[in-house]
Design a protein around this motif. Structure first.
Motif, PDB file in Angstrom:
ATOM      1  N   SER A  54       1.422  23.293  -2.142  1.00  9.42           N
ATOM      2  CA  SER A  54       1.595  21.869  -1.852  1.00  9.42           C
ATOM      3  C   SER A  54       2.498  21.598  -0.657  1.00  9.42           C
ATOM      4  O   SER A  54       2.814  20.434  -0.380  1.00  9.42           O
ATOM      5  N   TYR A  55       2.910  22.635   0.050  1.00  9.90           N
ATOM      6  CA  TYR A  55       3.919  22.475   1.095  1.00  9.90           C
ATOM      7  C   TYR A  55       3.492  21.473   2.169  1.00  9.90           C
ATOM      8  O   TYR A  55       4.319  20.704   2.677  1.00  9.90           O
ATOM      9  N   ARG A  60       8.839  17.121  -0.144  1.00 10.67           N
ATOM     10  CA  ARG A  60       9.720  17.703  -1.152  1.00 10.67           C
ATOM     11  C   ARG A  60      10.293  19.030  -0.661  1.00 10.67           C
ATOM     12  O   ARG A  60       9.734  19.693   0.212  1.00 10.67           O
ATOM     13  N   ARG A  61      11.433  19.390  -1.238  1.00 10.79           N
ATOM     14  CA  ARG A  61      12.074  20.667  -0.937  1.00 10.79           C
ATOM     15  C   ARG A  61      11.903  21.614  -2.119  1.00 10.79           C
ATOM     16  O   ARG A  61      11.866  21.165  -3.276  1.00 10.79           O
ATOM     17  N   TYR A  62      11.811  22.894  -1.832  1.00 17.13           N
ATOM     18  CA  TYR A  62      11.443  23.876  -2.839  1.00 17.13           C
ATOM     19  C   TYR A  62      12.556  24.899  -3.065  1.00 17.13           C
ATOM     20  O   TYR A  62      13.254  25.275  -2.112  1.00 17.13           O
ATOM     21  N   MET A  90       4.487  26.677 -13.625  1.00 21.51           N
ATOM     22  CA  MET A  90       5.849  26.910 -13.155  1.00 21.51           C
ATOM     23  C   MET A  90       6.066  26.226 -11.810  1.00 21.51           C
ATOM     24  O   MET A  90       5.128  26.003 -11.056  1.00 21.51           O
ATOM     25  N   GLU A  91       7.326  25.880 -11.521  1.00 20.72           N
ATOM     26  CA  GLU A  91       7.661  25.294 -10.230  1.00 20.72           C
ATOM     27  C   GLU A  91       7.156  26.154  -9.074  1.00 20.72           C
ATOM     28  O   GLU A  91       7.197  27.385  -9.139  1.00 20.72           O
ATOM     29  N   GLN A 156      14.289  25.751   9.355  1.00 21.82           N
ATOM     30  CA  GLN A 156      12.866  25.829   9.678  1.00 21.82           C
ATOM     31  C   GLN A 156      11.935  25.412   8.536  1.00 21.82           C
ATOM     32  O   GLN A 156      10.750  25.175   8.772  1.00 21.82           O
ATOM     33  N   TYR A 157      12.465  25.312   7.332  1.00 23.53           N
ATOM     34  CA  TYR A 157      11.600  25.022   6.187  1.00 23.53           C
ATOM     35  C   TYR A 157      12.251  23.985   5.277  1.00 23.53           C
ATOM     36  O   TYR A 157      13.481  23.806   5.297  1.00 23.53           O
ATOM     37  N   ARG A 158      11.447  23.329   4.472  1.00 19.90           N
ATOM     38  CA  ARG A 158      11.963  22.372   3.491  1.00 19.90           C
ATOM     39  C   ARG A 158      12.425  23.155   2.261  1.00 19.90           C
ATOM     40  O   ARG A 158      11.798  23.169   1.214  1.00 19.90           O
TER      41      ARG A 158
END
Length: 297
Positions: A54-55, A60-62, A90-91, A156-158
């Protein structure tokens, strides 16, 4: 057309057909590779990054799973985390694999980067001709992770950098224990499989005792896992050596010592997986270790 020209044309067509049908490497979808320079160590590494399904969909941040020994473990962690998210509710997570140093053999790199000390007695041989085996750089490598890897991933990433998970196995678990007993808040959850507690005559038992002598708290969530077959064969006397180590007994003893201090903030779980050995147990440790921390729908 002359015979020679015809032959050349046919060869050209054959080569083109061969090139068109040549196999290509398999690539994992939604993965990236980033080069990173460890400035203090003066070595180059790579980060293997896997993004959740879903990125691309929102903001949202993971949670982030950081796994060492990435040359073999990254694909395992990425695929199991993805499967648990898709089919077990799971998340989702971002997975970051930490490679061995560029130009180094895997054995050489992990011995150096994941071990806390140079063993007082050893007869190890190097897997790199012309270079003596190196050990004991786990403290410096841990600083590389927190000081250089973390900022890169955060920028660089959420990534939810307040929910970081460390995954290690064997020597990789020694690195995890080194971090946990020096800067435990580096990660919010530790998944430590088959830790090599025999290393350097059981130096981690000494480290645990030293920590306990000066601390009342140990803010760490830890899942320990090990194969039931990682026991000492019947008739052999247990010792703190690789040849005579009972890794199951070592782990239970280490966990008992940890919990006996009643550290504030410490939560541990130990799981022994029957019929699994040092080579086969990692996927089970990972699965149960993730379930011990990540939420389910």
């Amino acid at each position: 057309m002359k015979p020679v020209s015809l032959l050349l044309a046919l060869c050209c067509l054959f080569n083109q057909a061969q090139a068109a049908s040549a196999p290509v490497p398999y690539a994992l979808p939604d993965t990236e590779v980033r080069d990173i320079r460890a400035q203090a160590l003066q070595r180059d590494y790579q980060l293997f990054v896997a993004l959740p399904d879903s990125y691309r969909e929102g903001a949202r941040r993971y949670p982030v799973v950081f796994v060492v020994d990435a040359d073999y473990s990254f694909a395992v962690v990425r695929n199991l985390a993805q499967r648990l998210a898709r089919h077990a509710g799971m998340e989702e997570v971002i997975v970051v694999g930490l490679s061995y140093a560029k130009g180094d053999g895997g054995v050489y790199s992990r011995r150096r980067d994941y071990t806390p000390t140079t063993p007082r007695k050893h007869d190890y041989r190097s897997d790199m001709p012309g270079r003596q085996p190196a050990f004991g750089e786990a403290p410096a490598y841990a600083k590389f992770i927190s000081g250089e890897v973390f900022p890169l991933i955060a920028s660089q990433y959420r990534a939810n950098m307040g929910r970081k998970i460390f995954v290690g196995h064997s020597y990789g678990s020694l690195l995890g224990l080194q971090i946990m007993l020096t800067e435990p808040r580096t990660f919010e959850h530790y998944i430590l499989g088959s830790p090599s507690l025999w290393y350097d005559a059981g130096v981690m038992f000494d480290r645990e005792q030293a920590y306990a002598s000066s601390h009342k708290d140990l803010p760490a969530s830890v899942f320990f896992g090990i194969g039931g077959l990682e026991r000492l064969p019947a008739g052999k006397k247990r010792s703190r050596s690789e040849e005579d180590a009972d890794m199951v007994a070592d782990l239970k003893e280490f966990n008992q010592k940890l919990t006996s201090h009643k550290f504030a903030g410490l939560s541990t779980r130990v799981r022994v997986f029957d019929d699994e050995d040092h080579a086969s147990v990692f996927p089970l440790v990972l699965t149960h270790g993730l379930r011990a921390y990540l939420k389910s729908k």
